[in-house]
Scaffold this motif. Structure first.
Motif, short mmCIF file in Angstrom:
data_model
loop_
_atom_site.label_atom_id
_atom_site.label_comp_id
_atom_site.label_asym_id
_atom_site.label_seq_id
_atom_site.Cartn_x
_atom_site.Cartn_y
_atom_site.Cartn_z
N GLN A 1 0.82 -1.21 0.00
CA GLN A 1 0.00 0.00 0.00
C GLN A 1 0.85 1.26 0.00
OE1 GLN A 1 -3.34 -0.19 -0.35
NE2 GLN A 1 -3.05 -2.39 -0.40
N PHE A 2 2.11 1.16 0.44
CA PHE A 2 2.99 2.32 0.56
C PHE A 2 3.98 2.44 -0.58
CE2 PHE A 2 2.03 0.97 4.97
CZ PHE A 2 1.24 2.04 5.31
N PHE A 3 4.46 1.30 -1.07
CA PHE A 3 5.52 1.31 -2.06
C PHE A 3 4.98 1.18 -3.47
CE2 PHE A 3 7.87 0.20 1.73
CZ PHE A 3 9.00 0.98 1.59
N ASN A 4 5.62 1.85 -4.39
CA ASN A 4 5.31 1.73 -5.79
C ASN A 4 6.18 0.59 -6.31
OD1 ASN A 4 4.72 2.09 -8.48
ND2 ASN A 4 4.87 4.31 -8.38
N ILE A 5 5.56 -0.54 -6.63
CA ILE A 5 6.28 -1.73 -7.06
C ILE A 5 5.92 -2.02 -8.51
CG2 ILE A 5 6.67 -4.18 -6.63
CD1 ILE A 5 5.75 -3.66 -3.71
N LYS A 6 6.94 -2.12 -9.35
CA LYS A 6 6.75 -2.41 -10.77
C LYS A 6 7.38 -3.76 -11.09
CE LYS A 6 4.79 1.53 -11.66
NZ LYS A 6 3.36 1.55 -11.81
#
Length: 185
Positions: A116-121
């Motif tokens: 929910q906090f990190f932008n994960i690609k």
């Protein structure tokens, strides 16, 4: 080619065999740096990891892509360090994009609510596209996929293309086969 020390003076003056860094400036992203990590982050090397990442941020790089493809483990102390670093760069107008996070690490992030906090690609290329604002290629994307809610910016796991409701802000979003995310009105 730039070396770690040429991008961040004194970066390689300290070493830890359990985690190595390779830095590359992202030329078309203001204050951008690609950080390729090799090894693991645990209780014993988390202070070293935090110090090295802080050196990068202090050198002026606040839009960071962290290539995690060669990271085998991130223990809870490493998650805490990443959270503090994310708060630091966001306060400076930047972001940390995690790319190619291995499944066991992603599962831990998901279990503890860190997605929910990190932008994960899923790939470094998609992280570059996100930071540069380039349109993604129109090829079919593999699912499940981590997408970002266009309303609140939270990461969501889309098991397939289709309509979903954001658990955070309750907006209805649409995820296409190519991974494009839009908010339904």
């Amino acid at each position: 080619m730039d070396t770690n020390d040429s991008l961040v003076p004194g970066f390689d003056s300290e070493k830890d065999d359990s985690i190595q860094f390779s830095l590359q400036k992202i030329s078309n992203v203001e204050k951008g740096c690609l950080i390729s990590l090799y090894g693991f982050v645990d209780t014993y090397n988390s202070t070293f990891f935090q110090n090295q990442m802080t050196k990068i941020i202090t050198a002026g790089y606040v839009n960071l892509i962290v290539d995690c493809s060669m990271v085998t483990t991130i223990a809870s102390t490493g998650l805490g360090v990443l959270t503090n670093l994310l708060k630091m760069v966001r306060a400076m107008g930047g972001n940390i994009i995690l790319a190619e996070v291995q499944e066991n690490i992603y599962d831990t992030f998901e279990l503890l609510g860190f997605v929910q906090f990190f932008n994960i690609k899923p790939t470094v290329d998609e992280a570059f596209a996100y930071l540069t604002g380039r349109a993604r290629s129109e090829s079919v994307t593999t699912f499940p996929k981590i997408v970002v809610c266009p309303s609140c910016g939270k990461n969501l796991k889309a098991p397939h293309a289709g309509r979903f409701r954001c658990l955070e802000c309750r907006s209805v979003i649409m995820v296409t086969e190519t991974g494009l995310v839009t908010k339904e009105s």
